[in-house]
Scaffold this active site. Structure first.
Site, PDB file in Angstrom:
ATOM      1  N   CYS A 136      -4.693  57.748   4.155  1.00 15.24           N
ATOM      2  CA  CYS A 136      -5.242  58.130   2.853  1.00 15.24           C
ATOM      3  C   CYS A 136      -6.311  59.208   3.008  1.00 15.24           C
ATOM      4  O   CYS A 136      -7.237  59.074   3.801  1.00 15.24           O
ATOM      5  CB  CYS A 136      -5.840  56.897   2.182  1.00 15.24           C
ATOM      6  SG  CYS A 136      -6.556  57.215   0.567  1.00 15.24           S
ATOM      7  N   GLU A 161       3.327  67.206   1.787  1.00 14.11           N
ATOM      8  CA  GLU A 161       3.521  66.099   2.717  1.00 14.11           C
ATOM      9  C   GLU A 161       3.925  64.826   1.982  1.00 14.11           C
ATOM     10  O   GLU A 161       3.392  64.499   0.920  1.00 14.11           O
ATOM     11  CB  GLU A 161       2.258  65.892   3.558  1.00 14.11           C
ATOM     12  CG  GLU A 161       2.013  67.104   4.456  1.00 14.11           C
ATOM     13  CD  GLU A 161       0.880  66.939   5.451  1.00 14.11           C
ATOM     14  OE1 GLU A 161       0.851  67.721   6.413  1.00 14.11           O
ATOM     15  OE2 GLU A 161       0.025  66.046   5.279  1.00 14.11           O
TER      16      GLU A 161
END
Length: 373
Positions: free
Chosen positions: A344, A94
């Protein structure tokens, strides 16, 4: 029998010059012409390189290719963040594009999965498969730049910053990381300022030792705990390299670096009632007194199955204010892309073999203590 073509994205400038001279019998300046086409113009078709003679173009078509990861899926957040699943071989990693008012940051992966098994990270729970090649690291930047296109055509801001904060631990893939960073910085590559390229590490001390004097980029460290006992509980790598050893080499790296302007970014994820108490803030402030730094607090981004929670705003605010009493520079990271699991600690990708934890948990012949799923 078909001979596999050489992917030119696997070479930095030095490697490409050597390849052209030794394997193609061409002058080194031709390599630089091709490199400019690849990165300045996003070109992957040798026939479009109109300042390259036809004989060389035919030779390149026969022996070489320019093959970046391709986008297998794209998700768009309401805040403008884009998460791409980039296909590398038979798996996905990703890559996240994060636009802001004055910049656009690309978060890049370095491995398929991660071997370190930090307890709060979604990527770590997926297991580890392999390191990415140079072409698969720099190819994420190349592909993203092409997807974003020119600002005047798409309205999207071109990539100005790259952070190695995607899937994987960058310093466990030094062989491929360093050439990829060189291409990001190279004027014939993406030409980014060394202050706009950031490598984040969870504490691979031997890798950071290698970076000293070899590559100068901005450094961010994933600390996440103020003492060894707690850090070892949530980050098993601490059993191999403790906080003292980690911070010692960090101080030496930033002393040798121009990119960091004398300071390192300390990343600290806030886990509700785990590491976010006032006592933890005091302990962290004392710990970092000898390390020139700015502290970036990251409220935990939940993912399915996680045992942790995001702290309340009052706990986050209290933690920040406690640190600021010690005259530390403290920021709270704004969560971006959480509606598409691009924040995150939320990156997962597609790890085919979730039990493979072999070479990547070995560094300098020493086993990093990680559990096998």
């Amino acid at each position: 029998m078909t001979t596999e073509k050489v992917n030119l994205l696997d070479f930095d400038r030095k490697g490409l010059r050597t390849f052209f001279a030794e394997e193609l019998g061409e002058k080194a300046f031709r390599a630089e012409q091709v490199m400019k086409w690849i990165y300045h113009f996003g070109c992957d078709d040798f026939d479009q390189m109109n300042n390259i003679n036809k004989q060389l173009r035919e030779k390149l078509k026969a022996k070489c290719e320019i093959r970046a990861p391709y986008v297998s899926e794209a998700q768009h957040s309401a805040d403008g963040t884009i998460k791409w699943a980039m296909r590398v071989g038979d798996q996905d990693v990703e890559t996240v594009y994060i636009p802001e008012d004055d910049r656009a940051t690309l978060c890049v992966s370095s491995q398929v999965g991660c071997a370190l098994e930090c307890k709060f990270c979604s990527t770590a729970q997926q297991g580890f498969n392999r390191n990415l090649r140079v072409s698969e690291i720099i190819g994420q930047v190349w592909r993203a730049a092409r997807e974003i296109g020119l600002e005047k055509e798409t309205g999207r801001r071109p990539i100005t910053n790259v952070v190695m904060m995607g899937m994987g631990e960058p310093l466990l893939n030094m062989k491929n990381l360093i050439p990829a960073l060189e291409i990001m910085l190279d004027d014939l590559g993406f030409g980014l300022s060394k202050r706009r390229v950031t490598v984040s590490t969870s504490g691979v001390v031997s890798g950071l030792e290698q970076m000293i004097g070899q590559i100068d980029v901005a450094l961010a460290i994933s600390l996440h705990a103020p003492n060894d006992k707690l850090r070892s509980e949530i980050m098993p790598i601490n059993d191999r390299w403790n906080i003292e050893a980690f911070l010692e080499v960090v101080r030496r790296y930033i002393a040798s670096s121009n990119a960091n302007r004398g300071k390192v970014t300390v990343e600290y994820v806030l886990l509700d009632h785990v590491n976010d108490g006032t006592e933890h803030a005091h302990e962290l402030a004392e710990l970092l007194k000898g390390t020139p730094c700015k502290i970036n607090l990251i409220p935990f981004n939940p993912y399915p199955g996680s045992p942790y929670k995001k702290p309340s705003n009052s706990r986050i605010d209290r933690f920040q204010k406690t640190l600021m009493q010690y005259e530390h520079t403290v920021t709270i990271r704004k969560t971006r892309g959480d509606d598409i699991d691009a924040a995150c600690g939320q990156l997962v990708g597609d790890v085919i073999d979730r039990t493979k934890r072999t070479k990547a948990k070995q560094f300098d012949g020493q086993a990093i203590p990680v559990k096998t799923l």
